[in-house]
Motif scaffolding. Structure first.
Motif, PDB file in Angstrom:
ATOM      1  N   PRO A 112      40.826  37.444  55.112  1.00  0.00           N
ATOM      2  CA  PRO A 112      39.444  37.475  55.705  1.00  0.00           C
ATOM      3  C   PRO A 112      39.090  36.113  55.660  1.00  0.00           C
ATOM      4  CG  PRO A 112      39.151  38.596  53.769  1.00  0.00           C
ATOM      5  CD  PRO A 112      40.605  38.210  53.673  1.00  0.00           C
ATOM      6  N   ASP A 113      38.494  35.930  56.975  1.00  0.00           N
ATOM      7  CA  ASP A 113      37.835  34.538  57.046  1.00  0.00           C
ATOM      8  C   ASP A 113      38.806  33.308  57.070  1.00  0.00           C
ATOM      9  OD1 ASP A 113      35.472  36.039  57.538  1.00  0.00           O
ATOM     10  OD2 ASP A 113      34.979  36.297  55.365  1.00  0.00           O
ATOM     11  N   GLY A 114      40.094  33.200  57.157  1.00  0.00           N
ATOM     12  CA  GLY A 114      41.020  32.418  57.097  1.00  0.00           C
ATOM     13  C   GLY A 114      40.919  31.700  55.803  1.00  0.00           C
ATOM     14  N   LYS A 115      40.738  32.652  54.658  1.00  0.00           N
ATOM     15  CA  LYS A 115      40.580  32.011  53.410  1.00  0.00           C
ATOM     16  C   LYS A 115      41.911  31.749  52.880  1.00  0.00           C
ATOM     17  CE  LYS A 115      39.475  33.886  48.664  1.00  0.00           C
ATOM     18  NZ  LYS A 115      38.965  35.004  47.759  1.00  0.00           N
ATOM     19  N   LYS A 116      42.175  30.753  52.039  1.00  0.00           N
ATOM     20  CA  LYS A 116      43.511  30.204  51.448  1.00  0.00           C
ATOM     21  C   LYS A 116      43.504  30.430  49.809  1.00  0.00           C
ATOM     22  CE  LYS A 116      46.880  26.597  51.988  1.00  0.00           C
ATOM     23  NZ  LYS A 116      47.367  25.383  52.923  1.00  0.00           N
ATOM     24  N   VAL A 117      44.428  30.737  49.309  1.00  0.00           N
ATOM     25  CA  VAL A 117      44.507  31.049  48.063  1.00  0.00           C
ATOM     26  C   VAL A 117      45.749  30.304  47.405  1.00  0.00           C
ATOM     27  CG1 VAL A 117      43.010  32.834  48.000  1.00  0.00           C
ATOM     28  CG2 VAL A 117      45.411  33.362  48.172  1.00  0.00           C
ATOM     29  N   PRO A 118      45.802  30.211  46.231  1.00  0.00           N
ATOM     30  CA  PRO A 118      47.178  29.931  45.553  1.00  0.00           C
ATOM     31  C   PRO A 118      48.187  31.174  45.082  1.00  0.00           C
ATOM     32  CG  PRO A 118      45.434  29.700  43.900  1.00  0.00           C
ATOM     33  CD  PRO A 118      44.830  29.825  45.378  1.00  0.00           C
ATOM     34  N   SER A 119      49.354  30.833  44.679  1.00  0.00           N
ATOM     35  CA  SER A 119      50.199  31.841  44.835  1.00  0.00           C
ATOM     36  C   SER A 119      49.754  32.780  43.427  1.00  0.00           C
ATOM     37  CB  SER A 119      51.622  31.463  44.587  1.00  0.00           C
ATOM     38  OG  SER A 119      52.033  30.541  45.997  1.00  0.00           O
ATOM     39  N   ASN A 120      48.844  32.479  42.808  1.00  0.00           N
ATOM     40  CA  ASN A 120      48.530  33.615  41.685  1.00  0.00           C
ATOM     41  C   ASN A 120      47.119  33.526  41.210  1.00  0.00           C
ATOM     42  OD1 ASN A 120      48.856  35.364  39.517  1.00  0.00           O
ATOM     43  ND2 ASN A 120      49.564  33.813  38.139  1.00  0.00           N
ATOM     44  N   ASP A 121      46.395  33.814  42.496  1.00  0.00           N
ATOM     45  CA  ASP A 121      44.810  33.864  42.426  1.00  0.00           C
ATOM     46  C   ASP A 121      44.290  35.102  41.811  1.00  0.00           C
ATOM     47  OD1 ASP A 121      42.408  32.312  43.287  1.00  0.00           O
ATOM     48  OD2 ASP A 121      42.184  34.518  44.226  1.00  0.00           O
ATOM     49  N   THR A 122      43.862  35.093  40.697  1.00  0.00           N
ATOM     50  CA  THR A 122      43.495  36.216  39.707  1.00  0.00           C
ATOM     51  C   THR A 122      42.095  36.984  40.596  1.00  0.00           C
ATOM     52  OG1 THR A 122      43.890  35.152  37.713  1.00  0.00           O
ATOM     53  CG2 THR A 122      42.405  36.903  37.849  1.00  0.00           C
ATOM     54  N   GLU A 123      41.266  36.515  41.140  1.00  0.00           N
ATOM     55  CA  GLU A 123      40.357  37.016  41.775  1.00  0.00           C
ATOM     56  C   GLU A 123      40.612  37.759  43.006  1.00  0.00           C
ATOM     57  OE1 GLU A 123      35.943  36.019  43.985  1.00  0.00           O
ATOM     58  OE2 GLU A 123      37.092  34.425  43.157  1.00  0.00           O
ATOM     59  N   THR A 124      41.647  37.148  43.763  1.00  0.00           N
ATOM     60  CA  THR A 124      41.920  37.828  44.923  1.00  0.00           C
ATOM     61  C   THR A 124      42.875  39.152  44.691  1.00  0.00           C
ATOM     62  OG1 THR A 124      42.062  35.824  46.299  1.00  0.00           O
ATOM     63  CG2 THR A 124      43.532  37.627  47.030  1.00  0.00           C
ATOM     64  N   LEU A 125      43.820  38.959  43.740  1.00  0.00           N
ATOM     65  CA  LEU A 125      44.545  40.143  43.340  1.00  0.00           C
ATOM     66  C   LEU A 125      43.876  41.105  42.733  1.00  0.00           C
ATOM     67  CD1 LEU A 125      47.670  38.179  41.870  1.00  0.00           C
ATOM     68  CD2 LEU A 125      47.424  39.191  44.130  1.00  0.00           C
ATOM     69  N   ASP A 126      43.089  40.931  41.878  1.00  0.00           N
ATOM     70  CA  ASP A 126      42.070  41.833  41.246  1.00  0.00           C
ATOM     71  C   ASP A 126      41.098  42.557  42.534  1.00  0.00           C
ATOM     72  OD1 ASP A 126      42.989  41.056  38.680  1.00  0.00           O
ATOM     73  OD2 ASP A 126      41.029  39.859  38.275  1.00  0.00           O
ATOM     74  N   ASN A 127      40.741  41.810  43.208  1.00  0.00           N
ATOM     75  CA  ASN A 127      39.805  42.702  44.334  1.00  0.00           C
ATOM     76  C   ASN A 127      40.754  43.496  45.125  1.00  0.00           C
ATOM     77  OD1 ASN A 127      37.464  41.384  43.489  1.00  0.00           O
ATOM     78  ND2 ASN A 127      37.691  39.668  45.172  1.00  0.00           N
ATOM     79  N   ILE A 128      41.971  43.244  45.611  1.00  0.00           N
ATOM     80  CA  ILE A 128      42.988  44.008  46.173  1.00  0.00           C
ATOM     81  C   ILE A 128      43.309  45.306  45.337  1.00  0.00           C
ATOM     82  CG2 ILE A 128      45.317  44.214  47.215  1.00  0.00           C
ATOM     83  CD1 ILE A 128      45.152  41.239  47.848  1.00  0.00           C
ATOM     84  N   ILE A 129      43.642  45.175  44.297  1.00  0.00           N
ATOM     85  CA  ILE A 129      43.937  46.279  43.333  1.00  0.00           C
ATOM     86  C   ILE A 129      42.598  47.185  43.038  1.00  0.00           C
ATOM     87  CG2 ILE A 129      44.618  47.127  40.993  1.00  0.00           C
ATOM     88  CD1 ILE A 129      46.846  46.299  42.588  1.00  0.00           C
ATOM     89  N   ALA A 130      41.409  46.635  43.245  1.00  0.00           N
ATOM     90  CA  ALA A 130      40.433  47.513  42.991  1.00  0.00           C
ATOM     91  C   ALA A 130      40.031  48.370  44.008  1.00  0.00           C
ATOM     92  CB  ALA A 130      39.071  46.635  42.571  1.00  0.00           C
ATOM     93  N   GLU A 131      40.153  47.600  45.273  1.00  0.00           N
ATOM     94  CA  GLU A 131      40.131  48.355  46.441  1.00  0.00           C
ATOM     95  C   GLU A 131      40.905  49.439  46.720  1.00  0.00           C
ATOM     96  OE1 GLU A 131      40.022  45.623  49.637  1.00  0.00           O
ATOM     97  OE2 GLU A 131      38.451  44.294  48.714  1.00  0.00           O
ATOM     98  N   THR A 132      42.209  49.057  46.240  1.00  0.00           N
ATOM     99  CA  THR A 132      43.392  50.202  46.546  1.00  0.00           C
ATOM    100  C   THR A 132      43.037  51.419  45.547  1.00  0.00           C
ATOM    101  OG1 THR A 132      45.108  48.466  47.020  1.00  0.00           O
ATOM    102  CG2 THR A 132      45.758  50.440  46.189  1.00  0.00           C
ATOM    103  N   LEU A 133      42.617  51.061  44.332  1.00  0.00           N
ATOM    104  CA  LEU A 133      42.263  52.045  43.378  1.00  0.00           C
ATOM    105  C   LEU A 133      41.190  53.005  43.656  1.00  0.00           C
ATOM    106  CD1 LEU A 133      42.916  53.290  40.594  1.00  0.00           C
ATOM    107  CD2 LEU A 133      41.345  51.839  39.880  1.00  0.00           C
TER     108      LEU A 133
END
Length: 211
Positions: A112-133
């Motif tokens: 979202p919002d054109g955000k750009k992240v590195p290939s192992n971004d903890t915050e982004t991955l944690d948020n995705i899994i939390a939402e999926t759960l």
């Protein structure tokens, strides 16, 4: 966009239950005629059937997330991805193995919002899994979280979420694998009948590259 992914997964799982029964009957009906044929053609076909499948390559996140699915998976489009979603950069495919005991749903969406992240971004991955759960807890009956893993594959961070639940009275296993790099996220959802746990695990390992 992850909401439509789960909705599609549930629809495909229900479909898989119905088709698995049909596939079993079809295999029984064709079993005996196939054995009775001893022509040269059938001999060649038999050898081809026993040949090791080459698999089919799947590439996501610009080639940073690559894996191979077994050859017997049939690829199809995802009708839930409409023209508006495609224009926004959402892509996806649905794979189903011929006996219809397993569904693999693959989607890639922009952050979202054109955000750009590195290939192992903890915050982004944690948020995705939390939402999926949260989504899966409200979508599957008899929901049970089986486990969660953090994997780093050639510098790319992956998150794996394993759950079990019921769809229309049928018990299933569902594994969600997600990654993010640059401006996009990738999600792979493997759904199998609960009794097919061994084959389910094999497909998941093929996606994550874990041993």
């Amino acid at each position: 966009m992850r909401l439509f992914t789960l909705k599609t997964a549930l629809i495909c799982t229900a479909l898989a239950f119905g088709l698995s029964i049909t596939g079993a009957h079809a295999a029984t009906d064709t079993k005996h005629p196939a054995k009775s044929s001893k022509t040269a053609h059938s001999s060649k076909s038999s050898k081809a059937a026993h040949a090791k499948p080459t698999g089919q390559k799947v590439s996501m996140l610009g080639g940073k997330f690559v894996f191979t699915l077994p050859k017997d998976y049939v690829k199809g489009p995802m009708e839930e991805i409409d023209d508006k979603a495609k224009a926004a950069g959402v892509t996806g495919s649905l794979y189903m193995n011929k006996p219809a005991k397993r569904v693999v749903i693959i989607t890639e969406t922009p952050l979202p919002d054109g955000k750009k992240v590195p290939s192992n971004d903890t915050e982004t991955l944690d948020n995705i899994i939390a939402e999926t759960l949260v989504q899966q807890q409200s979508s599957y009956k008899d929901f049970n979280k089986l486990g969660e893993k953090k994997i780093v594959r050639k510098g790319l961070g992956l998150r794996q979420l394993d759950v079990s639940g019921s769809v229309d009275g049928g018990k299933v296993l569902s594994t969600t694998i997600t990654a993010a790099s640059g401006t996009r996220t990738a999600m792979v959802n493997v759904i199998s009948l609960a009794k097919d746990a061994k084959a389910h695990a094999a497909v998941v390992k093929g996606v994550t590259g874990s041993k």
